[in-house]
Design a protein around this motif. Structure first.
Motif, PDB file in Angstrom:
ATOM      1  N   ARG A  26      30.205  60.877 -22.521  1.00 30.47           N
ATOM      2  CA  ARG A  26      29.523  59.644 -22.146  1.00 30.47           C
ATOM      3  C   ARG A  26      30.541  58.517 -22.076  1.00 30.47           C
ATOM      4  NH1 ARG A  26      23.500  58.242 -24.122  1.00 30.47           N
ATOM      5  NH2 ARG A  26      23.073  56.579 -22.614  1.00 30.47           N
ATOM      6  N   ILE A  27      30.487  57.729 -21.006  1.00 26.30           N
ATOM      7  CA  ILE A  27      31.457  56.646 -20.826  1.00 26.30           C
ATOM      8  C   ILE A  27      30.782  55.270 -20.766  1.00 26.30           C
ATOM      9  CG2 ILE A  27      33.093  58.142 -19.618  1.00 26.30           C
ATOM     10  CD1 ILE A  27      32.134  56.693 -17.003  1.00 26.30           C
ATOM     11  N   HIS A  28      29.448  55.277 -20.755  1.00 25.85           N
ATOM     12  CA  HIS A  28      28.687  54.051 -20.545  1.00 25.85           C
ATOM     13  C   HIS A  28      27.247  54.377 -20.917  1.00 25.85           C
ATOM     14  CE1 HIS A  28      26.626  50.929 -18.099  1.00 25.85           C
ATOM     15  NE2 HIS A  28      27.773  50.256 -18.149  1.00 25.85           N
ATOM     16  N   LYS A  29      26.443  53.362 -21.190  1.00 22.50           N
ATOM     17  CA  LYS A  29      25.039  53.640 -21.521  1.00 22.50           C
ATOM     18  C   LYS A  29      24.310  54.334 -20.370  1.00 22.50           C
ATOM     19  CE  LYS A  29      23.200  49.132 -20.057  1.00 22.50           C
ATOM     20  NZ  LYS A  29      22.459  47.936 -20.474  1.00 22.50           N
ATOM     21  N   SER A  30      24.863  54.203 -19.152  1.00 23.23           N
ATOM     22  CA  SER A  30      24.210  54.772 -17.974  1.00 23.23           C
ATOM     23  C   SER A  30      24.932  55.958 -17.353  1.00 23.23           C
ATOM     24  CB  SER A  30      24.041  53.684 -16.898  1.00 23.23           C
ATOM     25  OG  SER A  30      23.237  52.627 -17.359  1.00 23.23           O
ATOM     26  N   TYR A  31      26.111  56.335 -17.892  1.00 21.32           N
ATOM     27  CA  TYR A  31      26.893  57.383 -17.233  1.00 21.32           C
ATOM     28  C   TYR A  31      27.451  58.433 -18.208  1.00 21.32           C
ATOM     29  CZ  TYR A  31      26.952  54.284 -13.161  1.00 21.32           C
ATOM     30  OH  TYR A  31      26.590  53.487 -12.103  1.00 21.32           O
ATOM     31  N   VAL A  32      27.393  59.685 -17.752  1.00 26.04           N
ATOM     32  CA  VAL A  32      28.087  60.803 -18.391  1.00 26.04           C
ATOM     33  C   VAL A  32      28.931  61.452 -17.305  1.00 26.04           C
ATOM     34  CG1 VAL A  32      27.809  63.136 -19.332  1.00 26.04           C
ATOM     35  CG2 VAL A  32      26.380  61.271 -20.199  1.00 26.04           C
ATOM     36  N   ILE A  33      30.179  61.754 -17.604  1.00 29.13           N
ATOM     37  CA  ILE A  33      31.065  62.321 -16.582  1.00 29.13           C
ATOM     38  C   ILE A  33      31.574  63.710 -16.972  1.00 29.13           C
ATOM     39  CG2 ILE A  33      31.841  60.043 -15.844  1.00 29.13           C
ATOM     40  CD1 ILE A  33      34.528  60.703 -17.303  1.00 29.13           C
ATOM     41  N   SER A  34      31.994  64.448 -15.941  1.00 30.67           N
ATOM     42  CA  SER A  34      32.691  65.708 -16.157  1.00 30.67           C
ATOM     43  C   SER A  34      34.172  65.406 -16.333  1.00 30.67           C
ATOM     44  CB  SER A  34      32.496  66.639 -14.962  1.00 30.67           C
ATOM     45  OG  SER A  34      33.365  67.756 -15.049  1.00 30.67           O
ATOM     46  N   LEU A  35      34.736  65.748 -17.482  1.00 33.95           N
ATOM     47  CA  LEU A  35      36.141  65.455 -17.764  1.00 33.95           C
ATOM     48  C   LEU A  35      37.075  66.148 -16.776  1.00 33.95           C
ATOM     49  CD1 LEU A  35      35.962  65.759 -21.650  1.00 33.95           C
ATOM     50  CD2 LEU A  35      36.159  63.641 -20.338  1.00 33.95           C
ATOM     51  N   GLY A  36      36.662  67.316 -16.311  1.00 32.47           N
ATOM     52  CA  GLY A  36      37.495  68.063 -15.377  1.00 32.47           C
ATOM     53  C   GLY A  36      37.579  67.453 -13.993  1.00 32.47           C
ATOM     54  N   LYS A  37      36.699  66.490 -13.690  1.00 34.31           N
ATOM     55  CA  LYS A  37      36.695  65.849 -12.374  1.00 34.31           C
ATOM     56  C   LYS A  37      37.467  64.528 -12.365  1.00 34.31           C
ATOM     57  CE  LYS A  37      33.791  68.987 -10.877  1.00 34.31           C
ATOM     58  NZ  LYS A  37      34.199  70.058  -9.954  1.00 34.31           N
ATOM     59  N   VAL A  38      37.985  64.115 -13.521  1.00 35.05           N
ATOM     60  CA  VAL A  38      38.668  62.823 -13.607  1.00 35.05           C
ATOM     61  C   VAL A  38      40.002  62.871 -12.850  1.00 35.05           C
ATOM     62  CG1 VAL A  38      39.808  61.180 -15.156  1.00 35.05           C
ATOM     63  CG2 VAL A  38      37.598  62.171 -15.788  1.00 35.05           C
ATOM     64  N   VAL A  39      40.197  61.892 -11.977  1.00 30.37           N
ATOM     65  CA  VAL A  39      41.464  61.751 -11.249  1.00 30.37           C
ATOM     66  C   VAL A  39      42.390  60.823 -12.032  1.00 30.37           C
ATOM     67  CG1 VAL A  39      42.559  61.005  -9.109  1.00 30.37           C
ATOM     68  CG2 VAL A  39      40.303  62.112  -9.052  1.00 30.37           C
ATOM     69  N   TYR A  40      41.846  59.662 -12.448  1.00 29.52           N
ATOM     70  CA  TYR A  40      42.626  58.746 -13.281  1.00 29.52           C
ATOM     71  C   TYR A  40      41.695  57.757 -13.975  1.00 29.52           C
ATOM     72  CZ  TYR A  40      42.304  55.469  -9.268  1.00 29.52           C
ATOM     73  OH  TYR A  40      41.867  54.664  -8.255  1.00 29.52           O
ATOM     74  N   LEU A  41      42.217  57.136 -15.021  1.00 29.33           N
ATOM     75  CA  LEU A  41      41.529  56.065 -15.743  1.00 29.33           C
ATOM     76  C   LEU A  41      42.369  54.809 -15.594  1.00 29.33           C
ATOM     77  CD1 LEU A  41      39.298  55.133 -17.757  1.00 29.33           C
ATOM     78  CD2 LEU A  41      40.800  55.908 -19.604  1.00 29.33           C
TER      79      LEU A  41
END
Length: 227
Positions: free
Chosen positions: A184-199
């Motif tokens: 979870r990265i935000h109250k409204s979002y959960v992401i797939s860690l494997g899809k991250v390109v950059y932060l």
């Protein structure tokens, strides 16, 4: 495939030997070396760990006591100088029991057992979630999910092929997803860690999407992206 492993031993010489052995095994990735069980407990809370090389006789909390205190312990290979603890090893379903000083050939045999057990466990694990949208039941594989977005009483599943609006809460669906793959990265979002390109700053890039990262979730996300 690599198994994330942790060495838990209060003897520096034993730590050095095990570290050299781990580095010689391409299937293993050393996450941390801990001097006692309490230190290891902190590591398990922030890291995804598949295998422990665990000494039994340690200060404050024994290796056996430590494993019994965990709700879902990783695979365990006991490493000790005391053969009389072998029976206790069976109680916690340890994969193997290595007596110090450990020969690399014996260590290698134990690692092979760990790899076999891990692969067998993976085959049995659920790798998808079932959701209902548009009056149809959809099977969504974990590796297809890019992110989830809360929208009122619904959650929007964004995958590589489609976007589906599913009735439910973000919390409910997050509990169905593997914690080592999703965050979870935000109250409204959960992401797939494997899809991250950059932060970058307070945004994370996933494919063509950019999503906001709340300050309260940023430290955890940074830790997860180091895996």
């Amino acid at each position: 495939m690599k198994l994330n492993c942790v060495i838990i031993d209060d003897e520096p010489l034993s730590q050095d030997v095990l570290e050299d052995f781990v580095k010689a095994c391409p299937e293993l990735k050393l996450v941390a070396i801990c001097n006692d069980a309490l230190e290891a407990g902190a590591v398990l809370k922030r890291e995804s760990v598949d295998l422990l090389f665990l000494d039994i006789n340690m200060p404050r909390l024994s290796g056996i006591g430590f494993i019994k205190s965990l709700k879902e312990p990783p695979l365990v290979i006991l490493v000790t100088a005391y053969p009389e603890y072998a029976i206790e090893g069976f109680e916690i379903e340890a994969l193997d029991y290595l007596l110090k000083p450990v020969a690399f050939s014996r260590f290698r045999t134990a690692v092979n057992r760990a790899v076999e057990r891990f692969l067998a466990k993976e085959e049995k694990e659920v790798k998808h979630v079932m959701v209902r949208a548009n009056k149809k039941n959809y099977r969504i594989n974990f590796n297809e999910i890019i992110y989830l977005e809360a929208q009122g009483d619904y959650v929007r599943f964004v995958t590589e092929e489609r976007a589906l609006m599913v009735h439910g809460t973000l919390k409910e669906f997050l509990e169905q997803l593997p914690s080592n793959q999703f965050e979870r990265i935000h109250k409204s979002y959960v992401i797939s860690l494997g899809k991250v390109v950059y932060l970058e700053g307070n945004q994370v890039k996933l494919g063509e999407y950019k999503l906001p990262v709340s300050l309260s979730y940023k430290d955890v996300l940074n830790e997860k992206l180091k895996l």
